[in-house]
Design a protein around this motif. Structure first.
Motif, short mmCIF file in Angstrom:
data_model
loop_
_atom_site.label_atom_id
_atom_site.label_comp_id
_atom_site.label_asym_id
_atom_site.label_seq_id
_atom_site.Cartn_x
_atom_site.Cartn_y
_atom_site.Cartn_z
N ALA A 169 0.82 -1.22 0.00
CA ALA A 169 0.00 0.00 0.00
C ALA A 169 0.85 1.26 0.00
O ALA A 169 0.46 2.29 -0.56
CB ALA A 169 -0.92 -0.01 1.22
N ALA A 170 2.04 1.17 0.62
CA ALA A 170 2.94 2.32 0.69
C ALA A 170 3.87 2.39 -0.52
O ALA A 170 4.77 3.24 -0.56
CB ALA A 170 3.77 2.25 1.97
N ASP A 171 3.65 1.51 -1.50
CA ASP A 171 4.46 1.47 -2.72
C ASP A 171 5.94 1.20 -2.44
O ASP A 171 6.83 1.73 -3.11
CB ASP A 171 4.33 2.76 -3.52
CG ASP A 171 2.93 2.95 -4.09
OD1 ASP A 171 2.32 1.94 -4.48
OD2 ASP A 171 2.46 4.10 -4.14
N VAL A 172 6.19 0.35 -1.43
CA VAL A 172 7.56 -0.08 -1.13
C VAL A 172 7.78 -1.42 -1.82
O VAL A 172 6.99 -2.35 -1.66
CB VAL A 172 7.78 -0.23 0.39
CG1 VAL A 172 9.18 -0.76 0.67
CG2 VAL A 172 7.56 1.10 1.10
N ASP A 173 8.84 -1.52 -2.59
CA ASP A 173 9.17 -2.74 -3.29
C ASP A 173 9.65 -3.79 -2.29
O ASP A 173 10.76 -3.70 -1.76
CB ASP A 173 10.26 -2.47 -4.34
CG ASP A 173 10.60 -3.71 -5.15
OD1 ASP A 173 9.91 -4.74 -5.00
OD2 ASP A 173 11.57 -3.65 -5.94
N ILE A 174 8.80 -4.76 -2.01
CA ILE A 174 9.14 -5.78 -1.00
C ILE A 174 10.37 -6.57 -1.43
O ILE A 174 11.18 -6.98 -0.59
CB ILE A 174 7.94 -6.73 -0.78
CG1 ILE A 174 6.73 -5.94 -0.26
CG2 ILE A 174 8.30 -7.84 0.20
CD1 ILE A 174 5.48 -6.75 -0.12
N ALA A 175 10.55 -6.75 -2.73
CA ALA A 175 11.71 -7.50 -3.23
C ALA A 175 13.03 -6.82 -2.89
O ALA A 175 14.08 -7.46 -2.85
CB ALA A 175 11.59 -7.71 -4.73
N SER A 176 12.96 -5.50 -2.62
CA SER A 176 14.19 -4.77 -2.30
C SER A 176 14.61 -4.95 -0.84
O SER A 176 15.72 -4.58 -0.45
CB SER A 176 14.00 -3.28 -2.59
OG SER A 176 13.17 -2.66 -1.60
N ILE A 177 13.72 -5.50 -0.04
CA ILE A 177 13.99 -5.68 1.39
C ILE A 177 14.60 -7.05 1.63
O ILE A 177 14.08 -8.07 1.15
CB ILE A 177 12.70 -5.52 2.22
CG1 ILE A 177 12.19 -4.08 2.12
CG2 ILE A 177 12.92 -5.90 3.67
CD1 ILE A 177 10.87 -3.85 2.82
N SER A 178 15.67 -7.09 2.39
CA SER A 178 16.26 -8.36 2.81
C SER A 178 15.53 -8.81 4.07
O SER A 178 15.67 -8.20 5.13
CB SER A 178 17.75 -8.18 3.09
OG SER A 178 18.32 -9.40 3.56
N ASP A 179 14.75 -9.87 3.95
CA ASP A 179 13.88 -10.32 5.04
C ASP A 179 14.37 -11.65 5.61
O ASP A 179 14.23 -12.69 4.96
CB ASP A 179 12.44 -10.46 4.53
CG ASP A 179 11.50 -11.06 5.57
OD1 ASP A 179 11.84 -11.04 6.76
OD2 ASP A 179 10.42 -11.54 5.17
N PRO A 180 14.90 -11.67 6.85
CA PRO A 180 15.36 -12.92 7.44
C PRO A 180 14.24 -13.78 8.02
O PRO A 180 14.50 -14.87 8.53
CB PRO A 180 16.31 -12.43 8.54
CG PRO A 180 15.80 -11.08 8.92
CD PRO A 180 15.24 -10.49 7.66
N GLU A 181 12.98 -13.29 7.98
CA GLU A 181 11.81 -14.04 8.46
C GLU A 181 12.00 -14.52 9.90
O GLU A 181 11.91 -15.71 10.21
CB GLU A 181 11.49 -15.22 7.54
CG GLU A 181 11.03 -14.82 6.16
CD GLU A 181 10.51 -15.99 5.35
OE1 GLU A 181 10.94 -17.13 5.60
OE2 GLU A 181 9.67 -15.76 4.47
N LEU A 182 12.21 -13.58 10.80
CA LEU A 182 12.43 -13.89 12.20
C LEU A 182 11.14 -13.79 12.99
O LEU A 182 10.26 -12.98 12.69
CB LEU A 182 13.45 -12.91 12.79
CG LEU A 182 14.79 -12.78 12.06
CD1 LEU A 182 15.65 -11.72 12.74
CD2 LEU A 182 15.51 -14.12 12.02
N ASP A 183 11.03 -14.61 14.05
CA ASP A 183 9.91 -14.43 14.96
C ASP A 183 10.21 -13.25 15.88
O ASP A 183 11.28 -12.61 15.78
CB ASP A 183 9.60 -15.71 15.73
CG ASP A 183 10.72 -16.15 16.68
OD1 ASP A 183 11.56 -15.31 17.07
OD2 ASP A 183 10.75 -17.34 17.04
N LEU A 184 9.31 -12.95 16.79
CA LEU A 184 9.47 -11.76 17.61
C LEU A 184 10.74 -11.82 18.45
O LEU A 184 11.52 -10.85 18.50
CB LEU A 184 8.26 -11.54 18.50
CG LEU A 184 8.33 -10.34 19.45
CD1 LEU A 184 8.51 -9.05 18.68
CD2 LEU A 184 7.09 -10.29 20.34
N GLY A 185 10.97 -12.93 19.13
CA GLY A 185 12.15 -13.04 19.97
C GLY A 185 13.43 -12.88 19.18
O GLY A 185 14.37 -12.19 19.61
N GLU A 186 13.49 -13.51 18.02
CA GLU A 186 14.66 -13.40 17.15
C GLU A 186 14.83 -11.98 16.62
O GLU A 186 15.96 -11.47 16.51
CB GLU A 186 14.54 -14.39 15.99
CG GLU A 186 14.59 -15.85 16.42
CD GLU A 186 14.15 -16.80 15.31
OE1 GLU A 186 14.55 -17.98 15.37
OE2 GLU A 186 13.41 -16.36 14.41
#
Length: 326
Positions: A169-186
């Motif tokens: 919705a904010a027009d941020v390219d998700i592919a440009s973000i490096s996402d380590p897929e961490l849970d909250l604690g991590e």
């Protein structure tokens, strides 16, 4: 998508025992449980250990175990999507789920390849989208996350669902973000160690892990503009509303706009009506005690608990709420 589940699914255990009175003479004198319960171990799918889900689930499991004289445990999970899959497969008796993820589950959309036979027990409280960065970060806006290392939530979590929708919705390219897929604690540990630039979280306020983080590492919450909330609602299930983080929360000096989504307690459509009524009776009877450790529990309201659309209330829940009007 492969659904988690053991060889002995919950619906087989409870539905199979419905024809036999297993508990005759076996329950304690103080127990008021329905005959459909058996002596199996039951599970509340409760999220990560640092979140409100797990705290709430742990307290509720303890209360129901004592009141009903059954073994109920809170299970640590990845979050809403995981919880819905566990409930749908029968691995968990009940679970916590964001309203948007639950809507996807019953429709067979988003993270769900086909509709799940899950129904609502109660609307519990609203959850808030947190986008957390260090106070000394140069990131000032959601659009600044492009090109950064940001945890968008664990795989199979409702956090991951909302993060993707808001960034879109904010027009941020998700592919440009490096996402380590961490849970909250991590995510908390990674932000403390400056291994990530920020993280997304969706939960009740205050979320214990983030409150603890703010005590040792000053943090900021990024604003979520109302136009983005409107865009997400228009594109998806209209489950969201604009809201604010209040002054003082996590050390905030001023209110911070965000968006909220309702949280439901859900169960399988195969769960016997009497079992659902027992759970609701225990849930409402223990809310004051639970709220001493989990403030979100104080928000449970019998008049609001029935509003779980588009997820239908379980018939046992309908019976319970009607009985409370008498």
């Amino acid at each position: 998508m492969t659904r988690p589940g053991g060889s002995r699914t919950l619906w087989r255990r409870i539905v199979g025992v419905a024809a036999v009175v297993v508990l005759a003479g076996a329950s304690s004198a103080c127990s008021t449980r329905a005959s459909e319960w058996d002596d199996s171990r039951y599970e509340i799918a409760s999220g990560g250990a640092n979140g409100v889900y797990f705290a709430y689930g742990s307290e509720l499991a303890a209360e129901l175990s004592e009141t009903l004289d059954v073994r109920i445990d809170a299970a640590e999970t990845a979050g809403s999507v995981d919880n819905l899959l566990r409930v749908g497969s029968g691995e968990a008796l009940v679970g916590f789920a964001q309203g948007d993820a639950a809507a996807d589950a019953v429709a067979g959309e988003g993270a769900f390849d086909e509709p799940l036979a899950v129904q609502a027990v109660a609307r519990l409280y609203d959850e808030y989208l947190h986008v957390v960065v260090r106070a000394d970060s140069e990131i000032d806006d959601l659009t600044d996350l492009a090109g950064k290392t940001v945890s968008l939530g664990a795989e199979n979590s409702g956090v991951h669902v909302i993060a993707g929708r808001v960034l879109d919705a904010a027009d941020v390219d998700i592919a440009s973000i490096s996402d380590p897929e961490l849970d909250l604690g991590e995510s908390i540990m990674a932000l403390e160690g400056s291994e990530i630039d920020g993280f997304f979280w969706v939960g009740g306020i205050p979320t214990p892990g983030i409150a603890d983080l703010a005590e040792t590492t000053p943090v900021r919450l990024l604003s979520i503009e109302q136009t983005w909330v409107n865009t997400v609602n228009a594109r998806y299930s209209d489950a969201y509303r604009p809201s604010d983080f209040p002054v003082g929360l996590y050390g905030l000096a001023q209110p911070e706009p965000t968006m909220a989504v309702p949280n439901y307690l859900v169960t399988s459509a195969a769960t016997p009506d009497d079992v659902v009524r027992d759970i609701l009776a225990g849930l409402f009877a223990s809310r004051t005690d639970i709220a001493q450790d989990v403030p979100a529990a104080a928000l449970l309201d019998r008049r609001q608990a029935i509003f779980t659309g588009p997820v239908e209330l379980h018939p046992g829940a309908v019976e319970y709420y009607r009985s409370q009007r008498d």
